[in-house]
Design a protein around this motif. Structure first.
Motif: not given
Length: 421
Positions: A9-10, A13-14, A23, A27, A176, A219, A223, A227
């Motif tokens: 998924s990430l 989104q970025v 971000i 979540w 997102s 999660y 994440n 990042l």
């Protein structure tokens, strides 16, 4: 709950959400939405203790046709689309380990091999399913631990900065959420087997509540590590974020090992949904004469026609759609069904105030209202940003209603259908 979403998924989104705080907030909001939904489903599961999930709840609260709509979504795309998504992710990750091969070949291969196996053997290997789940949790824990000692950290802050408020209230943030809610899907799974629980009033709130909280923590942590360790530009628009982050955390060889472990978990997702989905379709065939051919099964209990129908849908999705389009299409329909179900908590209180409720939703009415507000906000923005995929989801549900009203019923009341996400 832990499946394809957290490893895919990430990257989607970025690109639109440029700050670490936005971000993480994404979540967190997704986790809060899932938790509010889980607590709302818990009161329905305890008050209406019968297996079937949305199929049973919506039939009891509104009308059997609405319950059938939820069952239809699960039977047609609710399982087939997640199988396709898991297969797409499998192909992409494996292509990162074995280069110069089209990922689609790997995706098709895993679906074909799994289906052939399921058509020949009714046992799908529950030990493998359990082991792969433990593997995924262990992998996340290892990734989080490795992130603490990463040598080359990225210049990213997880504290709020000017402009973050506007970013969180923006359309890209809402869209997102589609990927985040897909990653959290499964928070309501225990309500589909209420009839098999000894004490649903106690078991359901504990399973959905504590399970969702645990997954939210995992999660957010994984994440943050992705990042913290990996340049956002490398992950933007990519499905295989676990492989990319793995290279930064463990080196080239370690990244490939991590990709292989993720692939093993994705195989379990494909096999589980290819096994369960046709059983839902088979049950619908028992309810409706027009779909009676789907109820046929072999002497070993294998629903061959239903399996082949789901197999065909998966192949069409793999050959015609991309990962993000399939996800938007299925998540819109599933989130809409969840919206109706949580709204049913409020409707049921009004229509049947004397109904025994062994468990009462914590924080009512704020809990269901928060879920409804976040879901409605997300659905509206998805419809505006991705009208084709959203309308395709609505069309799928409309087709289900047509089938229901035009088909003679073999039973006076619907049989509850188990579903999974």
């Amino acid at each position: 709950m832990i499946g394809t979403g957290i490893f895919t998924s990430l990257g989607f989104q970025v690109g639109d959400l440029k700050t670490g705080f936005a971000i993480m907030a994404l979540w967190f909001v997704g986790g809060v939405c899932a938790l509010c939904g889980a607590l709302s489903y818990a009161v329905l599961g305890a008050a209406l203790p019968r297996s079937g999930g949305e199929y049973h709840f919506l039939s009891e609260i509104y009308h059997p046709a609405v319950g059938f709509l939820a069952g239809w979504v699960s039977a047609t795309v609710g399982f087939a689309a997640p199988v396709a998504l898991a297969a797409m992710a499998f192909g992409t990750y494996l292509a990162g380990v074995i280069p110069n091969v089209n990922p689609l070949i790997f995706s098709l291969a895993i679906v074909w091999i799994t289906t052939l196996f399921l058509l020949r053997n009714v046992k799908v290997g529950s030990a493998f399913q359990d082991a792969s789940t433990i593997l995924k949790v262990a992998l996340i824990v290892v990734v989080v631990a490795a992130g603490i000692f990463v040598s080359r950290a990225q210049n990213i802050s997880f504290l709020p900065a000017p402009g973050d408020g506007a970013l969180i209230a923006s359309a890209p943030f809402a869209v997102s959420l589609v990927y985040v809610m897909y990653a959290y899907s499964g928070w309501n799974a225990s309500t589909y087997i209420v009839g098999e629980m000894r004490d649903p009033a106690r078991s359901i709130p504990l399973s959905v509540g504590l399970g969702t909280l645990l997954v939210m923590v995992l999660y957010l942590a994984v994440n943050a590590v992705f990042l913290h360790s990996t340049p956002a530009g490398e992950m933007a628009g990519k499905v295989e974020v676990g492989l990319i982050a793995g290279r930064h955390l463990f080196g080239a060889a370690g990244g490939k090992i991590m990709a292989v472990l993720i692939c093993a978990g994705l195989v379990s997702s494909v096999s589980a949904m290819m096994w369960i989905g046709p059983r839902v379709t088979m049950t619908m065939g028992e309810d409706l004469r027009a779909l009676s051919f789907l109820a046929r099964k072999t002497q070993f209990g294998i629903p061959v026609p239903a399996t082949l129908v789901q197999f065909a849908i998966v192949n069409v999705l793999l050959l015609t759609s991309t990962f993000d389009k399939v996800l938007t299409y299925v998540q819109f329909a599933l989130q809409f069904c969840s919206f109706l179900t949580v709204l049913g908590v409020i409707v049921l209180r009004s229509r049947r105030p004397a109904l025994p409720r062994p468990y009462k939703t914590w924080g009512y009415p704020l809990t269901p209202l928060l879920f409804l507000a976040i879901s409605f906000w997300m659905l509206i923005h998805i419809l505006r940003s991705n009208p084709k995929e959203s309308l395709a989801g609505l069309a799928t549900m409309a087709l289900g209603l047509v089938v229901y009203f035009l088909s003679p019923k073999t039973e006076p009341t619907p049989v509850p259908l188990p579903t999974a996400k």
